[in-house]
Design an enzyme around this catalytic site. Structure first.
Site, PDB file in Angstrom:
ATOM      1  N   CYS A  19     -20.527   9.753 -12.928  1.00 51.78           N
ATOM      2  CA  CYS A  19     -20.732   9.976 -11.520  1.00 51.78           C
ATOM      3  C   CYS A  19     -20.151   8.856 -10.823  1.00 51.78           C
ATOM      4  CB  CYS A  19     -22.300  10.015 -11.378  1.00 51.78           C
ATOM      5  SG  CYS A  19     -23.097   8.454 -11.646  1.00 51.78           S
ATOM      6  N   CYS A  22     -20.995   5.494 -11.514  1.00 47.27           N
ATOM      7  CA  CYS A  22     -20.312   4.887 -12.585  1.00 47.27           C
ATOM      8  C   CYS A  22     -18.993   4.220 -11.946  1.00 47.27           C
ATOM      9  CB  CYS A  22     -20.107   5.799 -13.521  1.00 47.27           C
ATOM     10  SG  CYS A  22     -21.352   6.696 -14.279  1.00 47.27           S
ATOM     11  N   ASP A 445      14.027  15.151  13.045  1.00 43.37           N
ATOM     12  CA  ASP A 445      15.398  14.641  13.164  1.00 43.37           C
ATOM     13  C   ASP A 445      16.354  15.850  12.872  1.00 43.37           C
ATOM     14  OD1 ASP A 445      17.495  12.521  13.162  1.00 43.37           O
ATOM     15  OD2 ASP A 445      17.883  13.481  11.281  1.00 43.37           O
ATOM     16  N   ASP A 646      16.829   7.043   9.394  1.00 44.87           N
ATOM     17  CA  ASP A 646      15.658   7.656   9.543  1.00 44.87           C
ATOM     18  C   ASP A 646      14.350   6.937   8.852  1.00 44.87           C
ATOM     19  OD1 ASP A 646      16.572   9.986  11.086  1.00 44.87           O
ATOM     20  OD2 ASP A 646      16.824  11.225   9.138  1.00 44.87           O
TER      21      ASP A 646
END
Length: 758
Positions: A19, A22, A445, A646
């Site tokens: 869980c 844990c 772009d 870019d």
């Protein structure tokens, strides 16, 4: 940290985590160790990725730290992805089989225990049945208690192991809740059998059926959970399954078949029709057509010949060819894709960290509430006080399992990232998956993103006294060593024309290029370049305007400070760009085109594809500033690009999306990579993100509602008004069902299909 120390990253496989609490326990234990830089524990994968300083601590010490918290841990070696995936699958199957064996054993015990604990409910009052309060009934209860012992300590052994490990380190988890619940039932029932006089007349009851049924139902839930979690990694297994198993290589002038792991860089590999290409390389002889759909999503085969690149796991269709291996093992394109998907699936979204924090306080809170429920029922509850108080205690402990909370986010993210990979979309980390669904502005772009990025010369307009070949000769001589797409288009157009050597070449970013050809100074670029040199351009202004209005880029050529002509270059728009942009706009996004082209050219292209917001004449260095400017306006921005220039803008944006056909630098700077290079993949990525986050919200809402409603009902808030007190058996069933429901809901994402129409 000492600057000379560089962190090392290793992974641990961890068994026994059940869980979110844990996860919090393991993560906290690791982070407390000196020398640990970061730790990321993934419940679904059962792994921890740890970054640490090897000069201060080693991975074995960290493994022992995890082991000391009661979890089995082993160091994951750098084995092949196929081997590791197969091991994970086998471990998953083995764990499922163990759980199912324990389930069937406890289920077989549960049946007689349930029937004989209160036989009157099934058979009615019969003479042959020992009556309540008699010595015979006590003996029957004693036998049933003995039957429950193997259920508790074999079928339910992992609950006690996990709870004890947590207790030693002052932590609590799901194991603690289940172990406390069934232990409380056992202790109470044992006292009722051994010391019935301690209870008022006929008040002694047993909860053997609670022990048996709760353990049975939780085991079934765990098993179904393990099986469902196995399906979430299907995308990875599909990718690994694409790899060829063997390769035919040329060794000592002989063709031999070897395992794909044995292929070395530089090996000559032979591929025949219908075979998978084993590794990445360059064709040295032969030609064929190759199906690259697994990588690009494109159904049409791609023609290949000498000098062309081939990618491992793609399918050779027609001819036979030989290629030289360039990338093998973990360096192939497919291996990198798998690594990126695995890393993303193991990462944590911001929402998951919040859930983990909540879960770390959840179990202790439930234990306190269970004690409060016991005390209230014992003090002011109806007769028999102790029976009702015990039921409330056990039911509250059993129903409040944090498994559903812990699984709500990672299961959805794992499936969502895997689904994205199926569409050729690589998401680097789960926070990008969470962030992209929030964007309201997407900047595209132009070159290589909206357009093909392979421009060609369409017009050459010389001034009087010059001809087209002269213009091409000067321009191509100047551009022959340039890597700019426009320069390459000019060189391509000049094929067949002798070129001269240019000296003092200089690329002026955002403007153009210049150089010296014999006694001539050449300038080639946009109008701003010539204007900066005070060169008159008015004689061709109208021509340039007409070209720009037609969506072409006019490039000016000047010799010795004198304009001699214009070369018009057009970059074809990708076939899917217009549809992709319509889809993005239909999804409510503001689409912006950014380009270094002049305003007229940019506007002409924007008109063709339906974009109204255009950022033109943007220098490469200013792209990131334009993104920042949009962000200061309060916009959440995604940037899509493919070039080296870019990269800063991709890094600046909230989410950077790189076209996979672009440069490695752009891809490294991005959060998401589109392998196909198609703009429609941007819309698909956003839709998958939205679907995944919607799925996470459904899971979290379901898990929280389950606990918000389930815990008060278990404590008995409905009893005063309706006389309803929840049975621990129903609590066990509800707990198991909650986890299975969450994982099953997450797996619905595997059937998601994007909508690209507008």
């Amino acid at each position: 940290m000492n600057s000379s120390e560089s962190p090392q990253t290793s992974r641990l496989a961890i068994k026994g985590m059940m869980c979110a609490s844990c996860v919090a326990t393991v993560e906290e234990a690791i982070l407390q160790q000196q020398g640990v830089v970061s730790a990321n524990v993934n419940l679904l994968a059962g792994e921890a990725e740890i970054s640490y300083l090897p000069q201060q601590i080693n991975i074995e010490s960290l493994r022992q730290t995890v082991q000391s918290r009661g979890y089995d841990a082993k160091v994951l070696q750098a084995e092949s992805q196929a081997t590791r995936s197969e091991q994970q699958l086998q471990e998953n199957v083995r764990e499922y089989q163990i759980l199912m064996r324990k389930f069937w054993f406890s289920a077989l015990i549960s049946l007689p225990v349930m029937l004989l604990s209160y036989p009157e409910m099934l058979f009615g009052q019969q003479d042959w049945l020992p009556a309540m309060g008699t010595e015979e009934r006590r003996w029957l209860w004693g036998v049933l208690g003995l039957l429950c012992l193997p259920v508790m300590f074999w079928s339910g052994s992992h609950f006690y192991v996990g709870a004890w490990a947590g207790f030693k380190h002052r932590t609590a988890n799901m194991n603690t809740l289940v172990a406390l619940g069934i232990t409380a039932a056992f202790i109470y029932s044992s006292i009722a059998v051994l010391f019935p006089t301690w209870f008022p007349h006929h008040a002694a009851e047993v909860f053997w059926e609670v022990i048996a049924v709760v353990v049975t139902l939780v085991l079934l839930g765990n098993a179904l959970e393990v099986k469902a979690k196995g399906k979430t990694s299907e995308a990875i297994r599909k990718l690994i399954g694409l790899q060829a198993k063997t390769a035919r290589v040329l060794r000592d002038e002989k063709e031999i078949d070897i395992p794909i792991e044995a292929v070395q860089v530089g090996d000559i590999v032979i591929v025949r029709p219908g075979e998978k290409i084993p590794v990445d390389g360059i064709i040295i002889s032969g030609n064929s057509s190759v199906d690259e759909s697994m990588l690009t999503g494109e159904a049409m085969p791609v023609d290949k010949q000498s000098g062309h690149e081939v990618i491992g796991a793609t399918l050779n269709k027609t001819g036979t060819f030989r290629f030289r291996a360039q990338k093998v093992g973990q360096d192939t394109a497919l291996a990198h894709i798998i690594q990126m998907v695995q890393a993303a699936q193991s990462s944590k979204a911001p929402i998951q960290r919040l859930v983990d924090k909540v879960a770390s306080y959840f179990v202790p809170t439930v234990m306190i509430l269970a004690i409060i429920a016991f005390m209230v029922w014992y003090v002011i509850g109806p007769e028999p006080h102790l029976v009702y108080a015990t039921i409330a205690l056990i039911t509250t402990l059993v129903i409040a399992c944090p498994c559903a909370l812990g699984l709500a986010t990672p299961t959805s993210i794992t499936v969502g990232i895997g689904k994205a990979a199926e569409y050729g979309i690589l998401i680097r980390a789960s926070d990008a998956l969470q962030q992209i669904q929030k964007i309201d502005t997407i900047v595209l772009d132009k070159t290589g993103t909206i357009t093909t990025g392979q421009p060609s010369v369409t017009d050459i307009i010389p001034i009087e006294g010059y001809d087209k070949n002269q213009i091409l000769h000067y321009a191509a001589s100047l551009e022959r060593y340039s890597e700019h797409p426009l320069g390459q288009a000019i060189v391509q157009a000049a094929q067949g024309i002798p070129l001269d050597e240019v000296h003092n070449f200089n690329a002026l970013a955002g403007y153009g290029v210049q150089g010296q050809l014999a006694d001539k100074t050449l300038l080639l670029g946009n109008a701003k370049l010539l204007q900066s040199q005070a060169i008159e351009t008015s004689s061709l202004t109208d021509t340039a305007t007409q070209l720009a209005q037609a969506g072409k880029t006019p490039v000016y050529l000047a010799v010795n400070q004198q304009l001699i002509g214009i070369i018009a270059i057009a970059d074809p728009i990708k076939p899917d760009s217009a549809q992709a942009i319509r889809t993005l706009q239909h999804m409510g996004l503001n689409v912006v085109m950014m380009t270094g082209d002049n305003q007229r050219t940019a506007q002409a292209i924007a008109t063709q594809i339906g974009i109204t917001d255009v950022l033109a004449e943007v220098l490469p260095a200013d792209k990131a500033n334009k993104i920042k400017s949009l962000q200061t306006q309060g916009r959440i921005v995604a940037m899509v690009g493919d070039g080296i220039n870019d990269a800063p803008a991709l890094a600046q944006a909230h989410v950077g999306i790189a076209i996979g056909t672009g440069t490695d630098v752009a891809i490294e700077a991005s959060d998401i990579t589109l392998i196909q290079g198609k703009l429609t993949s941007v819309a698909t990525a956003i839709q998958i993100s939205r679907a995944t986050l919607q799925n996470i919200k459904q899971n979290l809402i379901g898990a929280f509602i389950y606990n918000i409603l389930g815990i008060p009902i278990a404590m008995g808030v409905l009893y005063p008004a309706f006389g309803l007190l929840l049975s621990p058996m129903f609590a066990g069933a509800a707990m198991a069902a909650s986890s299975v429901t969450v994982v099953t809901n997450a797996n619905r994402l595997r059937y998601f299909k994007p909508t690209l129409g507008a």
